[in-house]
Enzyme design. Structure first.
Site, PDB file in Angstrom:
ATOM      1  N   CYS A   1      51.202  55.050  53.314  1.00  0.00           N
ATOM      2  CA  CYS A   1      51.951  53.620  53.501  1.00  0.00           C
ATOM      3  C   CYS A   1      50.881  52.526  54.097  1.00  0.00           C
ATOM      4  CB  CYS A   1      53.279  53.759  53.994  1.00  0.00           C
ATOM      5  SG  CYS A   1      53.138  54.273  55.811  1.00  0.00           S
ATOM      6  N   ASP A  23      56.311  65.409  55.267  1.00  0.00           N
ATOM      7  CA  ASP A  23      55.353  65.771  56.310  1.00  0.00           C
ATOM      8  C   ASP A  23      55.273  65.134  57.362  1.00  0.00           C
ATOM      9  OD1 ASP A  23      54.255  63.927  54.173  1.00  0.00           O
ATOM     10  OD2 ASP A  23      52.400  63.863  55.259  1.00  0.00           O
ATOM     11  N   ILE A  31      33.717  57.000  36.990  1.00  0.00           N
ATOM     12  CA  ILE A  31      33.251  55.837  36.918  1.00  0.00           C
ATOM     13  C   ILE A  31      31.866  56.076  36.149  1.00  0.00           C
ATOM     14  CG2 ILE A  31      32.150  55.680  39.278  1.00  0.00           C
ATOM     15  CD1 ILE A  31      34.190  52.922  37.626  1.00  0.00           C
TER      16      ILE A  31
END
Length: 693
Positions: free
Chosen positions: A2, A111, A313
């Protein structure tokens, strides 16, 4: 995973100031901060403010484990006195988690919730119990103690500053913008690369929580940083009695465990796969672990493999920078789905401004734009979590700039190393040759620090000249690493910046190590290990793990998990002899980088990869004349925009711009850097730098 933000009202704000109006203001500011960080966690957002308004915690959530509301943060203890917000992943066994149940009633299976009982049981030393990549803020109201901490290698970012009598903590500097912070350039940090080698950033007054450090704020007043872990290496004079086979098997076991714990998630886990050894090893081990689990559970392996998708990529096929073909062969060999996006000048142009904004510091090449758009590819495919290969080069000698320091001294920890039999004069000659070769390689991408600042006048790599100007090199036991790293900033600063005194990024390298570490470098560690340490404390966390890691991954809400930076694996690898990481053959003069990793990975990779020499991940270094990227840079690097920065002189920059957009590589790198400063100046509203009074 987050974005997190915290506000701590320091003692200079009196109780009467912390009223309902302050609380409402704080709540509004925090939601605005979360909006700035929404890319880090678009799934939900949460704000908590203490009853006395002294501390406020906020989180943008990217739901990876425990997708239910039980996984939402902050987490609180039963007495509602300990509160924590966490960015990252904590890897703990079910048995160890169960052992914490007497200390805390878990509300879910996130977790990160384990941090509450770990703190209740161990106090601040709980940090040494954590395994994973994380940044966190914990508040203990009974002790009026705030703890802000960061993982051992700096995989996850965490910044702090003080504004308007409040301590501000956030995952990214942009999170401070709604909280009263007024951005200014730290010109001295730009001059001497200070932001690469310590807690400084490119913004004045904004500091990092250093990797493996925690900051405490006690009684809303006393702020300090302390270290809870550090990298260490064995005494260079003591022989290692293990056989090569024993070491190889142990590396294989440690690496398998590091990958295994990072496959845990309540969402699909993908892999960033290039044509290199590192990501291919991770992919091969992941498939091996998946096959074992399917055999035990009866799950269909082909169905399981469909979720373990690879992303790559690519660049123009006729350039040496493109690795999609070999990556595709690896994916086919493993039976994994492979998805790629091919970069061109137009895509680099499309991603330039966004990548600079998310990275929050300059990078003199285009690699980070490629990684930024690769993360976009993974996110559009529905992935939130990706295994990556960062950290392997640091543990196993994957950089050519480490070669000279491998031979700078005999490797007495591995007496049978062939290079040990060379006479000192012959070994010194090889070191000199390799140093010159490394310098030549780096000149292809720009200019080296020696070219930028001037030679040290060293006549022999083993006998530094008694020149006061080479103090930095003597302090670092004469390692060549600082001289060979490309300058992160350009040399064309305005004349007035001389008010900051003498600057030399190489001296910054030495100053970035404390006296204890300098003593270890001079007296205990082999020069190869000293070079690894310096890089692991500078370029790794402050450039590679930001521009090619967290910032360009989280810019598209992607959680990167680098198994090679598991600290259990790292501690084992740090105690391996340098000569099993890079093998030198005196007969041919060849170096075999990452030898022990190749041997450990051999069961999981193709013969093609086992035989292949390392290829540096990089984007093409130039720009197409009058192409889309050239136009973006020209639109950004104008006299008006450069003058607004305040620390550059336009006539010099104008000449640089002309040469850079015509293809001269060093000037192009400077133009890229300046264009990124302009982006940050405009997006952050950074005040124009002014001469010191």
């Amino acid at each position: 995973m987050c974005g997190i933000t915290a506000i701590v009202a320091l003692d200079q704000l009196k109780g009467r100031d912390l009223d309902a109006a302050y609380r409402n203001r704080t709540r509004t500011e925090l939601y605005q901060s979360l909006e700035k960080l929404q890319h880090r966690g678009p799934d939900s957002e949460h704000v908590w403010i203490s009853d006395d308004n002294r501390i406020a915690l906020a989180q943008n959530r990217l739901a990876i484990n425990d997708l239910t509301p039980d996984g939402e943060q902050p987490f609180h203890d039963a007495q509602n006195s300990v509160h924590v917000i966490v960015n990252g992943e904590i890897y703990m066994s079910d048995e160890d988690r169960a052992a914490l149940e007497p200390w805390h009633t878990f509300k879910g299976h996130s977790d990160c919730e384990v941090i509450i009982p770990l703190y209740l049981k161990y106090g601040v030393s709980f940090l040494s119990k954590l395994r994973g990549e994380f940044a966190l803020v914990l508040y203990d109201s009974r002790r009026q103690l705030v703890i802000a901490a960061r993982d051992r290698f700096g995989i996850k970012p965490l910044f702090w500053t003080v504004a308007e009598g409040r301590l501000l903590i956030s995952s990214e500097a942009k999170g401070f913008l709604p909280l009263g912070w007024k951005p200014e350039w730290d010109v001295k940090s730009l001059l001497d690369d200070g932001w690469v080698y310590g807690e400084r950033t490119i913004f004045k007054g904004v500091r990092k929580i250093l990797p493996a450090y925690y900051m405490t704020c006690l009684s809303f007043d006393y702020i300090q940083q302390q270290q809870y872990w550090d990298i260490d290496y064995p005494d260079k004079t003591i022989s290692d009695t293990r056989t090569e086979e024993e070491m190889v098997l142990a590396v294989r076991e440690k690496l398998r465990e590091a990958v295994r714990v990072r496959l845990r998630a309540d969402v699909p886990v993908g892999i960033y796969l290039s044509g290199g050894l590192d990501s291919s090893t991770v992919a091969g081990i992941a498939v091996s672990i998946l096959e074992e689990e399917c055999e035990k559970t009866g799950r269909n392996i082909n169905e399981a493999k469909k979720l373990l998708k690879c992303f790559c990529i690519g660049f123009d096929e006729d350039t040496p920078f493109d690795e999609t073909a070999i990556a595709k062969r690896t994916a086919d060999h493993l039976g994994l789905e492979f998805q790629t996006t091919r970069m061109d000048d137009a895509l680099f142009a499309t991603g330039f401004v966004k990548a600079a904004y998310h990275t929050e510091h300059h990078m003199p090449d285009l690699n980070h734009i490629g990684k930024f758009l690769l993360s976009d590819l993974a996110r559009k495919a529905g992935y939130k979590t990706i295994l990556t290969g960062e950290g392997s080069d640091e543990h196993f000698g994957g950089y050519t700039l480490f070669y000279p320091d491998l031979l700078r001294e005999k490797d007495l920890t591995f007496p049978s190393a062939p290079a040990n039999a060379l006479p000192d004069e012959a070994r010194a000659a090889i070191v000199s040759r390799v140093e010159n070769g490394v310098r030549g390689v780096f000149k292809q991408f720009g200019i080296s620090r020696l070219d930028l600042i001037g030679s040290d006048g060293l006549t022999s790599p083993s006998s530094p000249a008694c020149d006061p100007r080479s103090l930095w090199r003597r302090q670092l036991n004469n390692i060549s690493f600082p001289s060979h790293v490309l300058p992160m900033t350009c040399a064309d600063f305005a004349e007035w910046t001389k008010c900051y005194g003498h600057w030399d990024p190489r001296e910054t390298t030495a100053r970035g190590q404390d006296a204890r570490i300098l003593s270890q470098i001079q007296d205990k560690w082999h020069p190869f290990n000293a070079t690894n340490y310096v890089w692991a404390k500078s370029g790794l966390p402050n450039t590679l793990l930001t521009a090619l890691g967290d910032r360009t991954e989280m810019g598209h809400s992607i959680e990167g998990r680098p198994p090679f930076l598991d600290h259990h694996l790292a501690e084992f690898c740090n105690n391996l002899p340098p000569s099993v990481k890079i093998k030198f053959d005196p007969k041919t003069g060849d170096f075999c980088e990452k030898w022990i990793l190749k041997e450990a990975a051999r069961p999981y990779i193709t013969e093609e990869l086992y035989r292949r020499k390392k290829h540096r991940f990089t984007a093409p270094p130039g720009v197409k004349k009058n192409g889309p990227l050239s136009k973006v840079i020209a639109e950004l690097v104008t006299q008006e925009n450069v003058d607004q920065l305040g620390f550059l002189d336009w006539p010099v920059i104008e000449a640089r711009l002309k040469r850079g957009l015509e293809g001269e590589d060093p000037s192009f790198r400077y133009c890229v850097t300046i264009a990124q400063w302009v982006v940050l100046s405009q997006r952050f509203g950074v005040a124009k730098a002014e001469p010191l009074a």
